[in-house]
Design a protein around this motif. Structure first.
Motif, mmCIF file in Angstrom:
data_model
loop_
_atom_site.group_PDB
_atom_site.id
_atom_site.type_symbol
_atom_site.label_atom_id
_atom_site.label_comp_id
_atom_site.label_asym_id
_atom_site.label_seq_id
_atom_site.Cartn_x
_atom_site.Cartn_y
_atom_site.Cartn_z
ATOM 1 N N GLN A 57 0.800 -0.985 -0.046
ATOM 2 C CA GLN A 57 0.186 0.016 -0.296
ATOM 3 C C GLN A 57 1.049 1.075 0.025
ATOM 4 O O GLN A 57 0.542 2.514 -0.527
ATOM 5 N N LYS A 58 2.035 1.404 0.961
ATOM 6 C CA LYS A 58 2.759 1.919 0.750
ATOM 7 C C LYS A 58 3.606 2.571 -0.533
ATOM 8 O O LYS A 58 3.545 3.574 -1.149
ATOM 9 N N LEU A 59 4.112 1.587 -1.158
ATOM 10 C CA LEU A 59 5.008 2.037 -2.907
ATOM 11 C C LEU A 59 3.366 2.023 -3.639
ATOM 12 O O LEU A 59 3.866 3.285 -3.725
ATOM 13 N N VAL A 60 1.989 1.898 -3.556
ATOM 14 C CA VAL A 60 1.118 2.160 -4.642
ATOM 15 C C VAL A 60 1.243 3.514 -4.252
ATOM 16 O O VAL A 60 0.877 4.246 -4.899
ATOM 17 N N GLU A 61 1.154 4.305 -2.321
ATOM 18 C CA GLU A 61 1.007 5.595 -2.613
ATOM 19 C C GLU A 61 1.620 6.137 -3.467
ATOM 20 O O GLU A 61 1.454 7.138 -3.962
ATOM 21 N N GLN A 62 3.182 5.901 -2.698
ATOM 22 C CA GLN A 62 4.492 6.456 -3.765
ATOM 23 C C GLN A 62 4.163 6.933 -4.424
ATOM 24 O O GLN A 62 4.460 7.276 -5.491
ATOM 25 N N VAL B 142 3.629 9.669 -9.568
ATOM 26 C CA VAL B 142 2.432 9.630 -10.886
ATOM 27 C C VAL B 142 1.724 10.468 -10.960
ATOM 28 O O VAL B 142 1.355 11.378 -12.194
ATOM 29 N N LYS B 143 0.903 11.290 -10.021
ATOM 30 C CA LYS B 143 0.880 12.734 -9.881
ATOM 31 C C LYS B 143 0.927 13.542 -10.753
ATOM 32 O O LYS B 143 1.283 14.421 -10.878
ATOM 33 N N ARG B 144 2.582 13.490 -9.375
ATOM 34 C CA ARG B 144 3.301 14.589 -9.348
ATOM 35 C C ARG B 144 4.045 14.647 -11.090
ATOM 36 O O ARG B 144 3.849 15.524 -11.446
ATOM 37 N N ASN B 145 4.306 13.189 -11.748
ATOM 38 C CA ASN B 145 4.727 13.859 -13.500
ATOM 39 C C ASN B 145 3.893 14.148 -14.262
ATOM 40 O O ASN B 145 3.553 14.363 -15.118
ATOM 41 N N GLN B 146 2.062 13.622 -14.317
ATOM 42 C CA GLN B 146 0.952 14.682 -14.405
ATOM 43 C C GLN B 146 0.900 16.315 -14.632
ATOM 44 O O GLN B 146 1.117 16.532 -15.156
ATOM 45 N N ASN B 147 1.588 16.291 -12.700
ATOM 46 C CA ASN B 147 1.078 17.433 -13.103
ATOM 47 C C ASN B 147 2.303 18.365 -13.667
ATOM 48 O O ASN B 147 2.276 19.751 -14.480
#
Length: 353
Positions: free
Chosen positions: A88-93, A98-103
């Motif tokens: 779960q931590k890995l998924v969150e990281q 991914v979100k940062r890359n998307q931004n």
């Protein structure tokens, strides 16, 4: 006998008690129903106690086995829980990355879009400027063409005025410098007429209005003498003298050769020079060419006298006469190339300006 029987049974029970739990049989399995009925109360109580203890032991063993299984399951569950938490931590990281890359990608796309829009606007402005510059360049070209046309017209007007002023003039070439000190230029001209045209020298109507050398100032570095310009009173007298000079061909002054020619403006002289190569070619083919006043070409073609004011008119006429075109092909082609180079140099100068 019964007592021996009970002893044998007792020893048997003791042996069963000493056996391992997994191999030990329960009391109910060791005794048959009829044997249990034959037991006395004391033996029965012992039997029950052993049976209870055996059951209790088995229950404890079973409980222990279950506890071990529960503990193993708990450990496995803890491992799974930890693995799930780590996952779960890995998924969150990864989600954060991914979100940062998307931004970042969105920001880059926005910047690229803004840059493209800015470039598009700048290109539009550049195209408008280029269009304006092209319009201005075209206007400048047209303006320059009009100015050149006006300059040519003014030069023609000035040339015509000069030719009109010089219409009665005769230009004498080859008179040595200083010879006029004795008689003056008018006296030298009278001497030329007497030496070459005795009949004209006695004509009292031929009067000299003015005589001078040109240019006014003598250049010591110049090897050839300055020309002498004689201004007569009438064009008729000038034409008469020049006609006699053409017929005599060789004109002299005190035995030295000189030349008599009409006096023209510099533009007219240049225009007359431009006919020379063509006139020479026509002369070789016996077409009887002449350069008429002020700068016209005349020659005989197919028994007719043709006169042309410009080379373009001559080219148009030559295009309809194959025989004449063959005669003048080379000289007209060289003239076209020369004017083409002059036009390219003029256009290059205008572009540079």
């Amino acid at each position: 006998m019964p007592s021996n029987k009970h002893r044998n049974r007792g020893s048997k029970i003791n042996d069963d008690t000493m056996m391992p739990p997994n191999k030990q049989n329960t009391p109910s399995q060791e005794y048959e129903d009829d044997e249990i009925e034959e037991m006395q109360d004391t033996d029965f109580k012992k039997f029950m106690i052993r049976t209870f203890r055996s059951f209790q032991k088995q229950i404890l063993e079973l409980q222990k086995s279950l506890m071990d299984k529960i503990e193993n399951l708990s450990r496995e569950n803890e491992i799974l829980r930890k693995s799930q938490n780590e996952t779960q931590k890995l998924v969150e990281q990864e989600s954060v990355i991914v979100k940062r890359n998307q931004n970042e990608m969105k920001s880059s796309i926005d910047q690229m879009t803004n840059t493209l829009e800015s470039l598009k606007n700048r290109m539009g402005e550049a195209e408008e400027r280029i269009s304006d510059l092209e319009d201005r360049a075209q206007e400048n070209i047209q303006s320059n063409q009009r100015k050149e046309e006006e300059i040519r017209n003014l030069k023609n007007i000035v040339g015509n005025l000069q030719d009109t002023i010089k219409k009665t003039n005769i230009r004498v070439l080859g008179v040595p410098e200083g010879m006029e000190r004795e008689k003056g230029l008018e006296g030298l001209f009278s001497e030329i007429l007497a030496e070459n045209f005795p009949g004209l020298e006695k004509d009292r109507d031929i009067l000299v209005q003015e005589a001078h050398r040109t240019p006014n100032k003598h250049d010591q570095k110049r090897s050839s003498p300055r020309h002498v310009v004689i201004k007569l009173t009438t064009v008729k007298h000038k034409e008469k003298i020049l006609k006699c000079a053409r017929e005599k061909r060789q004109i002299t002054l005190r035995g030295s050769p000189i030349r008599l020619t009409a006096d023209f403006s510099s533009e007219t002289l240049q225009a007359r020079r431009e006919w020379r190569d063509i006139a020479q070619m026509l002369r070789e083919k016996n077409c009887q060419p002449r350069i008429l006043y002020p700068a016209k070409l005349s020659f005989v073609n197919e028994g007719e006298i043709k006169t042309f004011h410009s080379k373009q008119k001559l080219k148009d006429f030559v295009a309809t006469r194959p025989a004449l075109q063959k005669i003048l092909k080379d000289v007209l082609h060289s003239e076209t190339q020369k004017h083409g180079h002059q036009y390219e140099r003029r256009e290059g100068k205008n572009t540079y300006q």
